[in-house]
Every structure is written in structure tokens, then in C-alpha cells.
Design an enzyme around this catalytic site. Sequence first.
Site, PDB file in Angstrom:
ATOM      1  N   GLU A 176     -18.561   5.931   2.161  1.00 57.56           N
ATOM      2  CA  GLU A 176     -18.028   5.130   1.052  1.00 57.56           C
ATOM      3  C   GLU A 176     -18.949   5.120  -0.168  1.00 57.56           C
ATOM      4  O   GLU A 176     -18.473   5.137  -1.311  1.00 57.56           O
ATOM      5  CB  GLU A 176     -17.787   3.694   1.524  1.00 57.56           C
ATOM      6  CG  GLU A 176     -16.720   3.563   2.612  1.00 57.56           C
ATOM      7  CD  GLU A 176     -17.228   3.858   4.023  1.00 57.56           C
ATOM      8  OE1 GLU A 176     -18.447   4.064   4.202  1.00 57.56           O
ATOM      9  OE2 GLU A 176     -16.400   3.875   4.962  1.00 57.56           O
ATOM     10  N   SER A 183      -3.962   5.034   6.345  1.00 65.88           N
ATOM     11  CA  SER A 183      -3.865   3.581   6.193  1.00 65.88           C
ATOM     12  C   SER A 183      -3.720   3.175   4.730  1.00 65.88           C
ATOM     13  O   SER A 183      -2.966   2.268   4.408  1.00 65.88           O
ATOM     14  CB  SER A 183      -5.104   2.904   6.778  1.00 65.88           C
ATOM     15  OG  SER A 183      -5.272   3.260   8.128  1.00 65.88           O
ATOM     16  N   ARG A 210       0.847  -1.214   0.000  1.00 69.26           N
ATOM     17  CA  ARG A 210       0.000   0.000   0.000  1.00 69.26           C
ATOM     18  C   ARG A 210       0.874   1.253   0.000  1.00 69.26           C
ATOM     19  O   ARG A 210       0.485   2.307  -0.494  1.00 69.26           O
ATOM     20  CB  ARG A 210      -1.001  -0.014   1.144  1.00 69.26           C
ATOM     21  CG  ARG A 210      -0.403  -0.185   2.516  1.00 69.26           C
ATOM     22  CD  ARG A 210      -1.470  -0.566   3.548  1.00 69.26           C
ATOM     23  NE  ARG A 210      -0.880  -1.118   4.741  1.00 69.26           N
ATOM     24  CZ  ARG A 210      -0.767  -0.465   5.902  1.00 69.26           C
ATOM     25  NH1 ARG A 210      -1.203   0.766   6.015  1.00 69.26           N
ATOM     26  NH2 ARG A 210      -0.212  -1.045   6.937  1.00 69.26           N
ATOM     27  N   ASP A 262      -7.934  -6.200  14.066  1.00 68.35           N
ATOM     28  CA  ASP A 262      -9.239  -5.536  13.939  1.00 68.35           C
ATOM     29  C   ASP A 262     -10.382  -6.556  13.865  1.00 68.35           C
ATOM     30  O   ASP A 262     -11.518  -6.239  14.187  1.00 68.35           O
ATOM     31  CB  ASP A 262      -9.272  -4.636  12.696  1.00 68.35           C
ATOM     32  CG  ASP A 262      -8.800  -3.219  12.999  1.00 68.35           C
ATOM     33  OD1 ASP A 262      -8.600  -2.899  14.188  1.00 68.35           O
ATOM     34  OD2 ASP A 262      -8.638  -2.428  12.052  1.00 68.35           O
ATOM     35  N   PHE A 270     -15.121  -2.148   2.957  1.00 68.51           N
ATOM     36  CA  PHE A 270     -16.054  -1.038   2.742  1.00 68.51           C
ATOM     37  C   PHE A 270     -16.154  -0.683   1.257  1.00 68.51           C
ATOM     38  O   PHE A 270     -17.223  -0.345   0.766  1.00 68.51           O
ATOM     39  CB  PHE A 270     -15.627   0.184   3.557  1.00 68.51           C
ATOM     40  CG  PHE A 270     -15.419  -0.128   5.017  1.00 68.51           C
ATOM     41  CD1 PHE A 270     -16.412  -0.773   5.753  1.00 68.51           C
ATOM     42  CD2 PHE A 270     -14.228   0.183   5.662  1.00 68.51           C
ATOM     43  CE1 PHE A 270     -16.224  -1.076   7.099  1.00 68.51           C
ATOM     44  CE2 PHE A 270     -14.035  -0.114   7.007  1.00 68.51           C
ATOM     45  CZ  PHE A 270     -15.029  -0.753   7.735  1.00 68.51           C
ATOM     46  N   HIS A 298      -6.111  -3.438   2.991  1.00 68.80           N
ATOM     47  CA  HIS A 298      -6.610  -4.197   4.152  1.00 68.80           C
ATOM     48  C   HIS A 298      -7.596  -5.294   3.764  1.00 68.80           C
ATOM     49  O   HIS A 298      -8.658  -5.441   4.378  1.00 68.80           O
ATOM     50  CB  HIS A 298      -7.212  -3.251   5.198  1.00 68.80           C
ATOM     51  CG  HIS A 298      -6.198  -2.347   5.846  1.00 68.80           C
ATOM     52  ND1 HIS A 298      -5.476  -1.415   5.131  1.00 68.80           N
ATOM     53  CD2 HIS A 298      -5.782  -2.231   7.122  1.00 68.80           C
ATOM     54  CE1 HIS A 298      -4.657  -0.769   5.939  1.00 68.80           C
ATOM     55  NE2 HIS A 298      -4.809  -1.251   7.159  1.00 68.80           N
ATOM     56  N   ARG A 346      -2.802  -5.226   4.264  1.00 73.32           N
ATOM     57  CA  ARG A 346      -2.203  -4.414   5.325  1.00 73.32           C
ATOM     58  C   ARG A 346      -0.747  -4.768   5.579  1.00 73.32           C
ATOM     59  O   ARG A 346       0.090  -3.899   5.750  1.00 73.32           O
ATOM     60  CB  ARG A 346      -2.988  -4.578   6.630  1.00 73.32           C
ATOM     61  CG  ARG A 346      -2.459  -3.700   7.765  1.00 73.32           C
ATOM     62  CD  ARG A 346      -3.235  -3.895   9.055  1.00 73.32           C
ATOM     63  NE  ARG A 346      -2.854  -5.098   9.767  1.00 73.32           N
ATOM     64  CZ  ARG A 346      -1.833  -5.176  10.642  1.00 73.32           C
ATOM     65  NH1 ARG A 346      -1.097  -4.117  10.898  1.00 73.32           N
ATOM     66  NH2 ARG A 346      -1.551  -6.306  11.237  1.00 73.32           N
TER      67      ARG A 346
HETATM   68  C1  LIG Z   1     -18.187   1.948   7.372  1.00 77.47           C
HETATM   69  C2  LIG Z   1     -16.846   2.202   7.968  1.00 77.47           C
HETATM   70  N1  LIG Z   1     -15.953   2.917   7.292  1.00 77.47           N
HETATM   71  C3  LIG Z   1     -14.720   3.128   7.792  1.00 77.47           C
HETATM   72  C4  LIG Z   1     -14.369   2.624   9.011  1.00 77.47           C
HETATM   73  C5  LIG Z   1     -12.953   2.817   9.557  1.00 77.47           C
HETATM   74  N2  LIG Z   1     -12.980   3.744  10.690  1.00 77.47           N
HETATM   75  C6  LIG Z   1     -12.892   3.308  11.959  1.00 77.47           C
HETATM   76  S1  LIG Z   1     -13.107   4.545  13.065  1.00 77.47           S
HETATM   77  C7  LIG Z   1     -13.280   5.690  11.831  1.00 77.47           C
HETATM   78  C8  LIG Z   1     -13.608   7.115  12.099  1.00 77.47           C
HETATM   79  C9  LIG Z   1     -13.389   7.533  13.482  1.00 77.47           C
HETATM   80  O1  LIG Z   1     -14.026   8.734  13.797  1.00 77.47           O
HETATM   81  P1  LIG Z   1     -15.341   8.700  14.662  1.00 77.47           P
HETATM   82  O2  LIG Z   1     -16.279   7.793  13.975  1.00 77.47           O
HETATM   83  O3  LIG Z   1     -15.796  10.071  14.923  1.00 77.47           O
HETATM   84  O4  LIG Z   1     -14.867   7.969  15.977  1.00 77.47           O
HETATM   85  P2  LIG Z   1     -14.216   8.531  17.318  1.00 77.47           P
HETATM   86  O5  LIG Z   1     -13.585   9.850  17.043  1.00 77.47           O
HETATM   87  O6  LIG Z   1     -15.331   8.660  18.287  1.00 77.47           O
HETATM   88  O7  LIG Z   1     -13.240   7.477  17.717  1.00 77.47           O
HETATM   89  C10 LIG Z   1     -13.150   5.095  10.594  1.00 77.47           C
HETATM   90  C11 LIG Z   1     -13.230   5.807   9.321  1.00 77.47           C
HETATM   91  C12 LIG Z   1     -15.334   1.881   9.699  1.00 77.47           C
HETATM   92  N3  LIG Z   1     -15.080   1.328  10.889  1.00 77.47           N
HETATM   93  N4  LIG Z   1     -16.568   1.686   9.171  1.00 77.47           N
END
Ligand SMILES: Cc1ncc(C[n+]2csc(CCOP(=O)(O)OP(=O)(O)O)c2C)c(N)n1
Lengths: 333, 278
Positions: free
Chosen positions: A69, A48, A21, A128, A94, A120, A178
Site C-alpha cells: 500500500e 473487492s 463500490r 473480518d 490500509f 470497506h 462493503r
Molecule cells: C496490509 C494488508 N493489506 C491487504 C490485506 C488484505 N489481504 C488479505 S489476504 C491478502 C493476500 C493473500 O495472499 P497471501 O498473503 O499470499 O496469503 P495466502 O495465499 O497464504 O492465503 C490480502 C491482500 C491485508 N490483510 N493486510
Amino acid sequence: MSATGLSDFVLEEPGESTYIREVYGKTLVELGREGRDIVVLDADLTVSTKTSYFGKEFPERFFTMGVSEQDMMATAAGFALSGKVPFASTFAVFATGRAWEHVRQSIAFPGLNVKIVATHAGVTVGEDGATHQALEDVALMRVLPNMKVIVPADAVETEQVIRAIVRDKGPVYVRLARVKFPTIFNESYHFDIGKARILRGGTDVTIFAIGIMVSEALEAARILVKGGVSACVVNVSSVKPIDVETIVKTASVTGAVVTAEDHSIIGGLGGAVSEVLGEYCPTPIKRIGMRDRFGTSGNGMKLLEHFGLKARNIADAARGLLDINRRSESVGL
Amino acid sequence: MFKTTSDVNVLKEVARKVRIDLLKALHRAKSGHTGGSLSSVEIIVSIYFSEMRHDPGNPRWEDRDRFILSKGHGVPALYSTLAHAGYFDASELMTLRQLDSRLQGHPEYDLDIGIEASTGSLGHGLSTANGMALAFKLDGRDNRIYVLLSDGELQEGATWEAITSSSYRKLDNLCAFVDRNRFQNDGAMADIKDIEPVDEKWRAFGWEVENLPDGHDIPAILKTFEKAKTVKGKPFVVIANTVKGKGVSIFENQGKYHGVAPSDEELEIALKELGEAA
Ligand SMILES: Cc1ncc(C[n+]2csc(CCOP(=O)(O)OP(=O)(O)O)c2C)c(N)n1
């Protein structure tokens, strides 16, 4: 071909391990510098997926879509309809799962020039866990008309793939992972969309592999040769379009086939090779991959062991097939 | 049945211990989501220790209320809370994210340990909560459903489909919290894709909206529970303004600690700040 039966473009021993990646991210930057009319979209995983490199150098051509997405895929379609070459990146689960219907209707159906490069994929995602381990992404993309599906096996191939898909017109899905991949190829390797490459000649069994499992397949061939079994190893990085000619040729010579992938055996490489051989050259086959189950949390490389996706498992499957072939020969007598 | 408490000092102490144990678990796992676990602690602890009807000794109890962690990556905070509530031994926290552990990197449906739904892909949890809320109404049951969303999750279209369903179906047995820490994976939400104005959006979608200026203020959280029960005919959401990485100075409002576990030194600093000798 070398004394060890390896093709000229294959390193005698696996080289340095690299994040493919990371190669993707750097190649995007180079393409940007070369003046290609590309734009890059990402769904809150830029660090990532390594699209962040492109974002740093070309902020005006870089679109952070947030955790959206489906929105990202249909937006990429709009860019393509307006003459740009959009790359859309996120995790494989995703990109292909969450956004599947957007990809189907808005990208694949009109045959738009969108480059979906997802990272990933597979159980090697590791800690994860199951929700993040795409084991069906190749199947989901392969089933779509117009969509090409490419799974690079190392850093050298990844760079060539990213360049090749820009030259090629139309939708494509590239599957990255990954973990670090051992380098398999030297600089003389050449990737072509639609071509499988024979990495090692052999007479008893053919191993078709993709992604990280290509290096496991080469290792399996080394194990097998010690027991007097000669294995042919083929890299099927172009899962679609698939190279029917090379698959049929190598399978018909050896008369036994093993497939290897960090993906479900249903619908992935195992499925694709079975379809080809079933139609053109029925051959006994064993599929190494995820056997209709979800993944789990754990160290990514250890999960390959846990789920039986190591060189040893490929070699065992090959020997098992040869036993069956021998038994049926003796019944024939 | 779990004996809930509204004693703020007790709840604060539980929150402190929950923080300590989730950090130790993440440190041992060497991966996982530190910032977004820390920002949710007071909300999750208050729900389990002060509000919900539940029984750690009988996790399949029909009359239990439900909690769904829609922001599944924040699950270390939930595991740590569940352990302290008595669902399983706290020592199991140290198996987080390892092969054969029940404590998966993202929550896997497993009532034995009190996990009510598989989450981790953002944008699913509120729909699942709606389904539960509708089923309880259908059966004339009074179970309540609590769901915790992230602000990043509000960028998912599916979340807004669910928000629309909850109000259209008048789900007043549902109480949502938004962990409004203003950060997502790639940095500050304002720099990635801003979602303001959050309160007005939920209100426009038919919800009763409570803005909580400090989502770590336990007495204020407890007041929102009371208010939620007085609202009839529509769902209730608390927009809880939180601090990503709350409780450990080196993690607070630092985008890079979204998906990184504490190192040895960082854990030591954290434990010291949380009043736990290393
Ligand atoms: C559908 C989806 N897209 C991408 C992700 C990867 N991902 C994990 S946490 C996150 C964003 C984190 O921000 P937030 O949702 O505001 O969480 P916090 O700040 O409360 O940890 C992403 C994009 C995911 N888990 N699910």
C-alpha cells in the site's frame, strides 16, 4: 419540498439497495471509455474494490501493486507528477492507516492530483473484524492540509462523486463501504464538492449524517415525526471542505444537533460538525458513532445495532437533547 | 506441559481433523479464508504438536515458546489446531466470526485461547517476533519463537525491514516459515507482482534458508526443526512450497477460494475427500 418534508431529489421511500463500490468500478470504466487520462492502482484487493472492472477493459492503464500500500501511494504520486490522473484503491484501513505518511508527504504536501478511493470502511465490514474495520480513516485524511474528504450516501451520489473528483484538481479521499446501501436519491440529485444538502426540512433538531447513516437519519426523522418532533436531515458528504454555511444555518434554526456516522465520534463527522458549531454557533450536540473503541467480528448490519448506530439510536439521542433544552428553558423561567 | 510427538501417523491424523474442523467452522461462518488456511495446516500442526514447548492448560506459562501467525487471515487453521491441542473446546470453533465470539475473523491477542499477538494486517508479525526474540535474549531465556508468513506478505516493505532486523540482530532463537502457495488475493502471484527469487532474497538478507519442496510433508517439516536448532548466530527460515486449498481437490490452486467459505455442497465434497462422512 414534498408534503412529507423531503427535498425534491430525495425518494419518498428508500429505493433498491446497491453496492456503491460496484458503482465506483463501473464509473471508472465509463471514465476510461470517455478517454480520460486516468490510471488505476490497486493493492491486491481488485475484486473487492471493483477496480477489476477497469482492469479488464484497460489492462495497460491498470497497475496491480500487490500487497504494497505504501508503494502504491507514492507510485500514484509519480503518476500525478507526470500528468496522469491516478486512482489508488484498497481497503480504507490500509489506504489511510498503513500508507498514511506516504499520503501525507508524497501526495497531500505537494497537493498532487491523486484520487484515493477506499472501500470497506466502518464496522459494516462485518466478519473480518476489528483489524479490517476503519473507524478513523475520515479523521486521518481530514487532518491533512490540501486533502478533500468525501463520503457518498448512495449509488446515485457515488457516481457523481467519482465524476466530480476527476474534474477537480488535487488530492481527495473517497470513503466507500462493503455492504449494500439503500438508494436515497433520484436522478435530479446534484453533488457539489463543499456543499451539504438538506434532505428534509425540520424545526426541532438537525441530524447531520454521512455514508450509510444518511438512510438511518432519514428513518430516524420518520420515527421522530410520529412523536411530534420535526427533524431536519442534512447529508454532509463533503466532510472536507465542509459547508459551514448550511451547518450553521440549519443548527441555528433547530437549536439541537445530532451527528451520525459509521466511524469514531472522535475526529470524524461528529468532530468536524462540533468544530464548526463550537466556533460559529454553539449548539447542544450528540454524536452517534463508534465511542472510542475498536470494532469486532459479526454481521455488518447487525453490528450497526450492536454499537447503537441505528435510526432508533439517532431518534433517542434527538429526544434526549430536546429534553435537555426544555429543562434549561424551565430553569430560565 | 503439552506432550509433543514425532509419530508421523499421529500428526497426519491431527492434520486431517484440523482440516475437517476448520472447514466446518468456515462453512458455518459463511465467510473467511479457505485456501490459505488449508495450505498452512501441516506447518502449524507440526509446530504445536511436535516442536513447541507449550501448555494449553497454562497459556501464560513463562517458559512457553511463541507462535505468531503473521498471515492472520489464515487463522481458522490456527484456531482448529489450538482446539485440538486443548486450548479450548472444539465446539467453540463453530462460533468463528460471529458476534461475541473469541474466535475473531483475524486473530486478536488473547492468551486464554493461545493467541499471542493481534495480526491480520499483513507485514507486522515478523517485527513482533523480533521484539519477542530480543526480549528473551535480553533476559537470558531460551524460549523460541516461530512465525508463519505468507508469500503475498513478502510484497510488503515492512516485511523486509523486519527481515533485515532479524539477521542484523542475529536472532537465532527465531524460526520463520513462508507458506509459499504462489497465490494471493487477486490470483497467481506471478500475474500480480512476482517476488522471485524468494530463497535468494532471504539469503541475501542474511538468513539461513531451507527450501522445503513439499510443505505438507510432515517428516520433512520435522527435519527442518532439527536443522533450525543447529544454526547459530543467524535467523532460520523455511520456504515451504505448499498448495493453496490443500487437501480438497476443488479448492486446490483455485485463486477464487482465497476469501470464500465452502458452500453446503463444497463442504460435503470436502468432508468426503477428507474421509469424514457428512
Ligand atoms: C496490509 C494488508 N493489506 C491487504 C490485506 C488484505 N489481504 C488479505 S489476504 C491478502 C493476500 C493473500 O495472499 P497471501 O498473503 O499470499 O496469503 P495466502 O495465499 O497464504 O492465503 C490480502 C491482500 C491485508 N490483510 N493486510
